[in-house]
Design an enzyme around this catalytic site. Structure first.
Site, PDB file in Angstrom:
ATOM      1  N   ASP A 115      -0.626  12.239  -4.086  1.00  0.00           N
ATOM      2  CA  ASP A 115      -1.308  11.304  -4.989  1.00  0.00           C
ATOM      3  C   ASP A 115      -1.708  10.039  -4.222  1.00  0.00           C
ATOM      4  O   ASP A 115      -1.376   9.873  -3.046  1.00  0.00           O
ATOM      5  CB  ASP A 115      -0.400  10.978  -6.196  1.00  0.00           C
ATOM      6  CG  ASP A 115       0.881  10.247  -5.797  1.00  0.00           C
ATOM      7  OD1 ASP A 115       0.796   9.194  -5.120  1.00  0.00           O
ATOM      8  OD2 ASP A 115       1.992  10.709  -6.159  1.00  0.00           O
ATOM      9  N   GLU A 138      19.478  11.285  -8.311  1.00  0.00           N
ATOM     10  CA  GLU A 138      20.837  11.838  -8.218  1.00  0.00           C
ATOM     11  C   GLU A 138      21.031  12.472  -6.841  1.00  0.00           C
ATOM     12  O   GLU A 138      20.052  12.820  -6.175  1.00  0.00           O
ATOM     13  CB  GLU A 138      21.069  12.867  -9.321  1.00  0.00           C
ATOM     14  CG  GLU A 138      20.009  13.919  -9.378  1.00  0.00           C
ATOM     15  CD  GLU A 138      20.023  14.700 -10.692  1.00  0.00           C
ATOM     16  OE1 GLU A 138      19.572  15.847 -10.680  1.00  0.00           O
ATOM     17  OE2 GLU A 138      20.474  14.148 -11.716  1.00  0.00           O
ATOM     18  N   HIS A 196       1.709  15.435   3.799  1.00  0.00           N
ATOM     19  CA  HIS A 196       1.341  16.692   3.133  1.00  0.00           C
ATOM     20  C   HIS A 196      -0.077  16.636   2.565  1.00  0.00           C
ATOM     21  O   HIS A 196      -0.427  17.426   1.695  1.00  0.00           O
ATOM     22  CB  HIS A 196       2.357  17.049   2.037  1.00  0.00           C
ATOM     23  CG  HIS A 196       3.693  17.466   2.586  1.00  0.00           C
ATOM     24  ND1 HIS A 196       4.849  17.508   1.840  1.00  0.00           N
ATOM     25  CD2 HIS A 196       4.053  17.887   3.835  1.00  0.00           C
ATOM     26  CE1 HIS A 196       5.870  17.913   2.596  1.00  0.00           C
ATOM     27  NE2 HIS A 196       5.413  18.137   3.803  1.00  0.00           N
TER      28      HIS A 196
HETATM   29  C1  BJW Z   1      13.535  10.794  -9.016  1.00  0.00           C
HETATM   30  C2  BJW Z   1      12.991  10.535 -10.239  1.00  0.00           C
HETATM   31  C3  BJW Z   1      12.857   9.210 -10.564  1.00  0.00           C
HETATM   32  C4  BJW Z   1      13.077  12.634 -10.082  1.00  0.00           C
HETATM   33  N1  BJW Z   1      13.247   8.275  -9.706  1.00  0.00           N
HETATM   34  N2  BJW Z   1      13.924   9.846  -8.172  1.00  0.00           N
HETATM   35  C5  BJW Z   1      13.761  28.140   6.125  1.00  0.00           C
HETATM   36  C6  BJW Z   1      14.508  27.080   6.618  1.00  0.00           C
HETATM   37  C7  BJW Z   1      13.913  25.874   6.991  1.00  0.00           C
HETATM   38  C8  BJW Z   1      12.552  25.704   6.883  1.00  0.00           C
HETATM   39  C9  BJW Z   1      11.786  26.756   6.399  1.00  0.00           C
HETATM   40  C10 BJW Z   1      12.394  27.951   6.025  1.00  0.00           C
HETATM   41  N3  BJW Z   1      11.409  28.788   5.588  1.00  0.00           N
HETATM   42  C11 BJW Z   1      10.228  28.134   5.658  1.00  0.00           C
HETATM   43  C12 BJW Z   1      10.453  26.893   6.152  1.00  0.00           C
HETATM   44  C13 BJW Z   1       9.436  25.832   6.378  1.00  0.00           C
HETATM   45  C14 BJW Z   1       8.914  25.266   5.076  1.00  0.00           C
HETATM   46  C15 BJW Z   1      10.111  24.804   4.233  1.00  0.00           C
HETATM   47  O1  BJW Z   1      10.659  23.738   4.421  1.00  0.00           O
HETATM   48  N4  BJW Z   1      10.497  25.590   3.245  1.00  0.00           N
HETATM   49  C16 BJW Z   1      11.675  25.254   2.439  1.00  0.00           C
HETATM   50  C17 BJW Z   1      11.311  25.343   0.971  1.00  0.00           C
HETATM   51  C18 BJW Z   1      12.804  26.139   2.852  1.00  0.00           C
HETATM   52  N5  BJW Z   1       8.090  24.119   5.437  1.00  0.00           N
HETATM   53  C19 BJW Z   1       6.804  24.282   5.718  1.00  0.00           C
HETATM   54  O2  BJW Z   1       6.231  25.359   5.644  1.00  0.00           O
HETATM   55  C20 BJW Z   1       6.084  23.050   6.210  1.00  0.00           C
HETATM   56  N6  BJW Z   1       5.428  23.315   7.429  1.00  0.00           N
HETATM   57  C21 BJW Z   1       6.126  23.641   8.541  1.00  0.00           C
HETATM   58  O3  BJW Z   1       7.340  23.734   8.549  1.00  0.00           O
HETATM   59  O4  BJW Z   1       5.342  23.790   9.660  1.00  0.00           O
HETATM   60  C22 BJW Z   1       5.955  24.247  10.886  1.00  0.00           C
HETATM   61  C23 BJW Z   1       6.722  23.186  11.627  1.00  0.00           C
HETATM   62  C24 BJW Z   1       7.755  23.584  12.430  1.00  0.00           C
HETATM   63  C25 BJW Z   1       8.472  22.671  13.146  1.00  0.00           C
HETATM   64  C26 BJW Z   1       8.175  21.323  13.072  1.00  0.00           C
HETATM   65  C27 BJW Z   1       7.156  20.932  12.274  1.00  0.00           C
HETATM   66  C28 BJW Z   1       6.430  21.878  11.555  1.00  0.00           C
HETATM   67  C29 BJW Z   1       5.000  22.645   5.216  1.00  0.00           C
HETATM   68  C30 BJW Z   1       5.584  22.193   3.920  1.00  0.00           C
HETATM   69  C31 BJW Z   1       4.473  21.934   2.918  1.00  0.00           C
HETATM   70  C32 BJW Z   1       5.023  21.484   1.584  1.00  0.00           C
HETATM   71  N7  BJW Z   1       3.982  21.488   0.635  1.00  0.00           N
HETATM   72  C33 BJW Z   1       4.253  20.996  -0.705  1.00  0.00           C
HETATM   73  C34 BJW Z   1       2.982  21.182  -1.553  1.00  0.00           C
HETATM   74  C35 BJW Z   1       1.927  20.159  -1.151  1.00  0.00           C
HETATM   75  C36 BJW Z   1       0.698  20.266  -1.971  1.00  0.00           C
HETATM   76  C37 BJW Z   1       0.978  20.156  -3.451  1.00  0.00           C
HETATM   77  O5  BJW Z   1       1.456  19.111  -3.946  1.00  0.00           O
HETATM   78  O6  BJW Z   1       0.690  21.124  -4.158  1.00  0.00           O
HETATM   79  O7  BJW Z   1       4.660  19.623  -0.652  1.00  0.00           O
HETATM   80  S1  BJW Z   1       5.650  21.796  -1.505  1.00  0.00           S
HETATM   81  C38 BJW Z   1       6.251  20.352  -2.307  1.00  0.00           C
HETATM   82  O8  BJW Z   1       7.556  20.021  -1.782  1.00  0.00           O
HETATM   83  C39 BJW Z   1       5.298  19.218  -1.874  1.00  0.00           C
HETATM   84  C40 BJW Z   1       6.280  18.104  -1.645  1.00  0.00           C
HETATM   85  O9  BJW Z   1       5.700  17.116  -0.799  1.00  0.00           O
HETATM   86  C41 BJW Z   1       7.466  18.791  -1.043  1.00  0.00           C
HETATM   87  C42 BJW Z   1       8.763  18.012  -1.158  1.00  0.00           C
HETATM   88  O10 BJW Z   1       9.150  17.874  -2.494  1.00  0.00           O
HETATM   89  P1  BJW Z   1       9.839  16.521  -2.992  1.00  0.00           P
HETATM   90  O11 BJW Z   1       8.876  15.407  -2.881  1.00  0.00           O
HETATM   91  O12 BJW Z   1      11.136  16.349  -2.340  1.00  0.00           O
HETATM   92  O13 BJW Z   1       9.979  16.843  -4.559  1.00  0.00           O
HETATM   93  P2  BJW Z   1      11.177  17.563  -5.341  1.00  0.00           P
HETATM   94  O14 BJW Z   1      10.669  17.918  -6.690  1.00  0.00           O
HETATM   95  O15 BJW Z   1      11.770  18.636  -4.555  1.00  0.00           O
HETATM   96  O16 BJW Z   1      12.271  16.410  -5.478  1.00  0.00           O
HETATM   97  C43 BJW Z   1      12.051  15.264  -6.286  1.00  0.00           C
HETATM   98  C44 BJW Z   1      13.245  14.347  -6.153  1.00  0.00           C
HETATM   99  O17 BJW Z   1      13.004  13.169  -6.890  1.00  0.00           O
HETATM  100  C45 BJW Z   1      14.551  14.953  -6.710  1.00  0.00           C
HETATM  101  O18 BJW Z   1      15.601  14.695  -5.801  1.00  0.00           O
HETATM  102  C46 BJW Z   1      14.795  14.197  -8.018  1.00  0.00           C
HETATM  103  O19 BJW Z   1      16.170  13.994  -8.320  1.00  0.00           O
HETATM  104  C47 BJW Z   1      14.138  12.884  -7.714  1.00  0.00           C
HETATM  105  N8  BJW Z   1      13.613  12.218  -8.897  1.00  0.00           N
HETATM  106  N9  BJW Z   1      12.740  11.772 -10.868  1.00  0.00           N
HETATM  107  C48 BJW Z   1      13.804   8.667  -8.517  1.00  0.00           C
HETATM  108  N10 BJW Z   1      12.351   8.853 -11.763  1.00  0.00           N
END
Ligand code: BJW
Length: 236
Positions: free
Chosen positions: A98, A208, A113
């Site tokens: 956003d 949390e 991202h």
């Molecule tokens: C509040 C609140 C309030 C609520 N106040 N707080 C196995 C092991 C390790 C890694 C991998 C694996 N298998 C695959 C992978 C790699 C993969 C990965 O990590 N997967 C995991 C799921 C296991 N990663 C990738 O593929 C990445 N690329 C990559 O690794 O390339 C190779 C590389 C290798 C080496 C070095 C570097 C690179 C790419 C990841 C792309 C993520 N894309 C998304 C979608 C983007 C587009 C879209 O929006 O549609 O990105 S997925 C989604 O998750 C989005 C977010 O940016 C991302 C993170 O989520 P976030 O922001 O943490 O949200 P939530 O919902 O998870 O958490 C919200 C938090 O807020 C919670 O804690 C709540 O409690 C809190 N909260 N209300 C304060 N009011």
């Protein structure tokens, strides 16, 4: 804590939750309702571009009503004061696609991202600001071909943006703060360990405790619109 001069802040979906934008993994979050493998991978886009573009078009429409909240504003103010105070380094890394940090006035900002309000042509790499709907028959304004336009977002399996700059900043920061992120997606989830390894003080501000909370030396839990302004004020 001693005075910090170099700061890296990482934000996630939680910082925008109170602006009405859904998180991913909370109850009712996007990935609780939809399968990310069918919407946020290059394979999904290749298999069913209409569905993927429809998903991002709907999120673009939803973003047009969203306003920056007190947490975004507190971070923008922190940046201004930090630089006016003669400190050297400030980097705000957001995983969010956003534009709410920009709305609040943050300048030293990196969207690792991608950005929902930008469209990229996968045929010629042309990148442009765009609030219109994407469609497979829409022409790229640069190469004039159809079929290549996609949201400028980083899907699973794709390389996040700006990693060289981020790791350079992590290697020299003395304060690392993660806000509103669950710590499930890499490489962002590993930034706290990287910062710790380099001697930084680490702070978590989120609703949390989550997957990586134990890695932080200081933690404050509650809604971002409360804990972020309070923490910023406490920095003095
Ligand atoms: C509040 C609140 C309030 C609520 N106040 N707080 C196995 C092991 C390790 C890694 C991998 C694996 N298998 C695959 C992978 C790699 C993969 C990965 O990590 N997967 C995991 C799921 C296991 N990663 C990738 O593929 C990445 N690329 C990559 O690794 O390339 C190779 C590389 C290798 C080496 C070095 C570097 C690179 C790419 C990841 C792309 C993520 N894309 C998304 C979608 C983007 C587009 C879209 O929006 O549609 O990105 S997925 C989604 O998750 C989005 C977010 O940016 C991302 C993170 O989520 P976030 O922001 O943490 O949200 P939530 O919902 O998870 O958490 C919200 C938090 O807020 C919670 O804690 C709540 O409690 C809190 N909260 N209300 C304060 N009011």
């Amino acid at each position: 804590m001693a005075r910090s001069d170099r700061i890296v802040i990482l934000t996630g979906a939680g910082v925008s939750a109170e602006s009405g934008l859904g998180t991913f993994r909370d109850e009712g979050g996007l990935w609780a309702k939809f399968d990310p493998m069918k919407l946020a991978t290059p394979e999904a886009f290749a298999d069913d571009p209409e569905t993927v573009l429809g998903f991002y078009n709907a999120r673009r429409a939803n973003l047009s009503d969203a306003k920056a909240n007190a947490a975004h504003h507190a971070l923008a103010e922190l940046e201004q004061n930090w630089m006016m105070d003669g400190r050297s380094d400030f980097l705000l890394v957001t995983q969010n696609i956003d534009d709410l940090h920009e709305q609040a006035g943050s300048a030293s900002l990196l969207h690792m991202h991608g950005e929902l309000l930008r469209t990229r042509c996968s045929l010629c790499d042309h990148l442009f600001y765009d609030r219109e709907d994407m469609a497979i028959d829409r022409l790229c304004p640069a190469c004039t071909k159809a079929g290549g336009l996609r949201p400028h977002v980083v899907w699973f399996g794709e390389m996040p943006l700006g990693l060289d700059q981020i790791y350079a900043a992590l290697s020299r920061c003395d304060l690392f703060v993660a806000i509103g992120t669950s710590g499930t997606v890499y490489p962002a989830a590993g930034f706290v360990s990287e910062a710790r390894r380099n001697g930084a003080h680490t702070v978590e501000l989120t609703l949390e405790p989550g997957e990586i909370s134990d890695f932080f030396s200081e933690r404050h839990y509650g809604p971002a619109t409360e804990v972020v302004p309070e923490w910023v004020q406490g920095l003095g």
